[in-house]
Scaffold this active site. Structure first.
Site, PDB file in Angstrom:
ATOM      1  CG  HIS A 193      -2.031  -0.967   1.150  1.00  0.00           C
ATOM      2  ND1 HIS A 193      -2.846  -1.248   2.215  1.00  0.00           N
ATOM      3  CD2 HIS A 193      -2.470  -1.748   0.127  1.00  0.00           C
ATOM      4  CE1 HIS A 193      -3.744  -2.162   1.867  1.00  0.00           C
ATOM      5  NE2 HIS A 193      -3.523  -2.473   0.603  1.00  0.00           N
ATOM      6  CD  GLU A 236      -9.218  -1.265  -1.985  1.00  0.00           C
ATOM      7  OE1 GLU A 236      -9.298  -0.307  -1.201  1.00  0.00           O
ATOM      8  OE2 GLU A 236      -9.559  -2.418  -1.696  1.00  0.00           O
TER       9      GLU A 236
END
Length: 332
Positions: free
Chosen positions: A37, A106
């Site tokens: 991430h 995302e």
């Protein structure tokens, strides 16, 4: 049957996380998986180390466990050729111990670093398919000139690459990408706590169809699931620990377009503990806990990676090594 530990890179510093991975190997886990991430699920006390760099440190400090990403997105802030370069190096240095787990991504991770307009799932899936094709071509050929819809290379060569290609596991939350995972992947990744019908009626059957359609029908293939578990001898502690990962209980519609860690944190903080805990197997009884985990084994998953939400991961690893893993290995 393999059992792994999910290293919560969003929750702990890279050095603490390294120690937890070492403890996981010592406790008898077979694998460690980490998300890549750019931003964590929450801004306050959040962390987001670069997964390939962290994996290299863990691989150098351990001897046995397999390391993988669950998941990395090779389509926006990371060009597929950069991913092929990074994991080619890891695979060459630590043969047989590396897995590249990939997904469509995302907005929280990809938009802040690139400024792109976040596309719909159809385009994200098309990018992922093309990226996987390019990565494998870079691992298997020299002087790769690739002309795709989204990516291009000109006489590109990965000079330090593994003798055998690093396995690519593909994450999917719906039937189309599940079929693609079975057809083109070396493994499939999904997460727990979303209802039996999703796994039994949609995901696993489509993975099976994809495997049957694959040109590599005899390939080894794992069905991996991240199992959200909160186990502790103190039942109240097991319940309250889930609050640390409240963002997981946001629906796909609530979170996929969120591009700011502070906003994600705000949305998660509004959720009641009852909704937060629904994503987790919360228990203080080992037999009950194992019985709930066995459900996923019965579905057909053969690589279970356990994600614990608590702040004391050493406690979790110690309890799991003593009370849960031996029972699961006896079943497996």
């Amino acid at each position: 049957m393999r059992f792994g530990y999910k290293a919560s890179a969003e929750q702990f510093s890279p050095n603490k996380l390294l120690q937890f991975a070492i403890e996981a190997e010592q406790g008898g886990f077979d694998s460690v998986f980490v998300s890549d991430h750019f931003q964590p699920w929450k801004h306050t006390d959040g962390h987001a180390p670069f997964a390939p760099a962290w994996m290299a440190a863990v691989l150098a400090k351990t001897e046995r466990i397999t390391l993988g990403t669950s998941v990395l997105t090779p389509t926006f802030r990371l060009h597929p050729s950069v991913v092929a370069h990074a994991f080619g190096t890891l695979g060459a240095m630590f043969p047989g111990r590396v897995i590249l787990g990939v997904g469509t991504g995302e907005g929280l991770n990809e938009v802040p670093a690139t400024g792109i307009e976040w596309p719909e799932l159809k385009e994200r899936s098309a990018r992922l398919r093309e990226a996987i094709k390019l990565i494998r071509q870079l691992w298997s050929e020299d002087r790769v000139s690739f002309e795709g819809q989204y990516y291009k290379t000109v006489n590109a060569t990965i000079y330090d690459k593994p003798d055998e290609m690093v396995p690519i596991y593909i994450a999917a939350g719906g039937p189309l990408n599940a079929k693609f995972a079975g057809r083109e992947g070396d493994g499939f990744i999904c997460t727990s706590g979303k209802g039996a019908s999703l796994y039994v009626d949609e995901l696993l059957p489509n993975v099976a169809v994809g495997c049957q359609e694959s040109t590599r029908a005899d390939k080894p293939f794992e069905r991996m699931i991240e199992v959200k578990v909160s186990f502790d001898t103190d039942a109240e502690r097991a319940l309250n620990d889930t609050r640390n990962w409240a963002a997981l209980s946001l629906s796909a519609e609530e979170k996929h377009s969120v591009q700011d860690a502070e906003e994600m944190e705000r949305l998660a903080d509004q959720l009641p503990i009852e909704r937060v805990a629904k994503r987790w197997i919360v228990s203080s009884d080992p037999e009950e806990h194992v019985a709930q985990i066995k459900t996923y084994m019965d579905y057909g998953f053969d690589h279970l990676v356990f994600h614990a939400p608590g702040t004391d991961q050493s406690r979790f690893l110690s309890l799991y090594a003593k009370e849960i893993l031996p029972r699961l290995k006896a079943l497996g």
